[in-house]
Design an enzyme around this catalytic site. Structure first.
Site, PDB file in Angstrom:
ATOM      1  N   SER A  70      -2.937   0.515  -0.121  1.00  0.00           N
ATOM      2  CA  SER A  70      -3.099   0.955  -1.346  1.00  0.00           C
ATOM      3  C   SER A  70      -2.374   2.400  -1.308  1.00  0.00           C
ATOM      4  CB  SER A  70      -4.619   1.691  -1.735  1.00  0.00           C
ATOM      5  OG  SER A  70      -4.805   3.099  -1.782  1.00  0.00           O
ATOM      6  N   LYS A  71      -1.624   2.960  -2.378  1.00  0.00           N
ATOM      7  CA  LYS A  71      -0.790   3.958  -2.325  1.00  0.00           C
ATOM      8  C   LYS A  71      -1.569   5.257  -1.629  1.00  0.00           C
ATOM      9  CE  LYS A  71       2.885   2.344  -4.932  1.00  0.00           C
ATOM     10  NZ  LYS A  71       3.487   1.712  -5.996  1.00  0.00           N
ATOM     11  N   ARG A  72      -2.994   5.213  -1.879  1.00  0.00           N
ATOM     12  CA  ARG A  72      -3.728   6.384  -1.366  1.00  0.00           C
ATOM     13  C   ARG A  72      -4.049   6.198   0.051  1.00  0.00           C
ATOM     14  NH1 ARG A  72      -7.607   4.809  -4.804  1.00  0.00           N
ATOM     15  NH2 ARG A  72      -6.161   3.682  -6.001  1.00  0.00           N
TER      16      ARG A  72
END
Ligand code: GLU
Length: 472
Positions: A245-247
């Site tokens: 996830s980009k997070r």
């Protein structure tokens, strides 16, 4: 028919590791088969485009060593390569489909569509497909989108390079928007027109696109075109098997970040090539050309590709070990300068620093971390170290070593080295009882690189000071 593949980034951000992998496999596939690798810019989602997105994509692809045969800056006769420059082409095919009754104008407003969906939900319908209210609507003087009329009772089957036979049924797909009311096509429509007109033979992309494939297949069929061969690569997952996830900040996900930290592009190329693919045999460290030669799409993995951070470190370390000292110094230099570590130090000092740590490094900036670890940390001993120094005879050993060091004029590794042996002779300490106290009392660590080299880097004053602070 010669192989033509493409990487089709949307310029919505910097080059992400997942997209870099897609680009890289397409590139390897093209090179392996003597084909062409095209980079097409899919910028039709205008609200998501970011400034500099295109340049950044191309810049970091190039940095990785993934070069293209055709793109916005390199015409191969199939351009334009930027979708917003192809709007008239899409319009022409869209009009054709409308004329043939295979697509239609839809005047529904977003509010009407939302209300319709709410009603469907209230009725308990599980497929919230567009009702086709506008299928036979008369011409109106209102904004409209064009919807593709999904054929009834069709099956879309294709042989996927990675997944084998895949089938979708048309009843699971509602009439979808192919042209927005501003004359800009949606991804699924533009992609087909471009792949066909650019004579793309194989579409290798991420698994997240597989549900788009039936929509694309229906456009191919409607236009009477043959579809390319598809291959949907499995997702990249983290060590908990979760999709990246980009997070997730525990994994560096943008190529730019690797470049900034001083990773070697060839090493990263090697690492990314192994994300969801493996060569035959045991050896995983391969050169750029060997990857091309060995690439075989049949070996694309069917299970998710794990982003293994240890492997990343290992591979990058292997590449740094192959560098000369000069090359490693060059890699480290900007980081040492930026951190002010070079102030007051000469070239010899830098070369010694780098040669001491080179074999432990995976990227250029790591030299700063290693330097801090060994030279900047507060000099404090933990319990284990204190206990080690408390052993009988250790104090005498440290004392003997200190006395010998005091007499050294030129504090170099070569001059310090024989003094360790001599200390042993004087104090009678041997083996671990000789080396370990010296290391602990000068570096506050129980392991580390070659001690004489580290001491030379620390400098005489610091070393004597540290020894004195420990000697009883
Ligand atoms: N523009 C799409 C993306 O960035 C490309 C998908 C495709 O390769 O068809 O994901």
């Amino acid at each position: 028919m010669s192989v033509r593949v493409r990487y089709a980034p949307s310029p919505t951000g910097h080059l992400h590791i997942g997209n870099a992998r897609t680009a890289l496999f397409n590139y390897l596939f093209a090179r392996k088969h003597g084909g062409s690798f095209v980079v097409r810019i899919e910028d039709t989602d205008t609200e998501r485009n970011v400034e500099g997105g295109v340049e950044s994509q191309l810049k970091y692809l190039k940095w990785l060593g993934v070069d293209w045969d055709e793109s916005i800056n390199k015409d191969g006769g199939y351009g334009p390569y930027r979708q917003l420059e192809r709007l008239d082409i899409y319009q022409q095919y869209a009009d054709m489909l409308v004329e043939q009754g295979l697509a239609y104008k839809c005047y529904c407003t977003p509010e009407e569509l939302e209300a319709e969906r709410e009603e469907m939900k209230a009725r308990g319908e599980d497929k919230l497909h567009y009702s086709r209210k506008c299928l036979h609507a008369p011409e109106q003087d209102k904004p409209y989108v064009l919807r593709f009329k999904v054929p009834e009772n069709e099956e879309y089957t294709f042989h996927d390079i990675v997944k084998g036979e895949v089938t979708f049924r048309s009843e699971d797909i509602g009439d979808w928007v192919m042209m927005k009311n501003n004359g800009i096509p949606t991804y699924n429509f533009a992609c087909v027109i471009d792949d066909h007109l650019m004579a793309i033979t194989h579409v290798l992309r991420g698994e997240d696109h597989i549900t788009n494939t039936p929509k694309q297949l229906m456009v191919y069929k409607a236009l009477g075109w043959n579809a390319p061969t598809f291959g949907h690569m499995t997702l990249i997952v983290n060590d908990q098997n979760k999709k990246l996830s980009k997070r997730d900040f525990s994994i560096l996900q943008y190529i730019e970040q690797y470049q900034e930290l001083g990773y070697l592009p060839d090493a990263l190329f090697n690492f990314i090539s192994l994300l969801g693919w493996s060569p035959e045999g045991e050896e995983e460290i391969l050169s750029h050309d060997e990857f091309i030669e060995k690439f075989d799409e049949a070996r694309l993995s069917k299970s998710p590709a794990k982003f293994d951070k240890e492997k990343l470190t290992y591979i990058n370390n292997r590449y740094i070990k192959e560098l000369s000292i000069e090359e490693t110094v060059e890699l480290c230099m900007p980081h040492l300068i930026a951190e002010g570590i070079l102030d007051g130090k000469d070239e010899d000092w830098v070369f010694s620093l780098v040669s001491v740590f080179k074999d432990r490094m995976s990227y250029g900036k790591q030299i700063v971390e290693l330097y801090d670890e060994f030279f900047e940390q507060e000099f404090t001993l933990d319990q284990e170290m204190t206990a080690f120094l408390a052993q009988e005879g250790v104090n005498e050993t440290l004392l003997a070593f200190k006395e010998l060091l005091i007499d050294v004029d030129e504090f170099t590794a070569a001059n310090i080295k024989p003094l360790i042996k001599q200390t042993g002779k004087i104090s009678g300490a041997k083996g671990k009882l000789l080396y370990m106290p010296l290391r602990i009392a000068t570096t506050a660590s129980m392991h580390g690189p070659d001690l004489p080299q580290v001491l030379a880097l620390l400098g005489k004053e610091t070393v004597i000071e540290r020894l004195e602070s420990v000697i009883q």
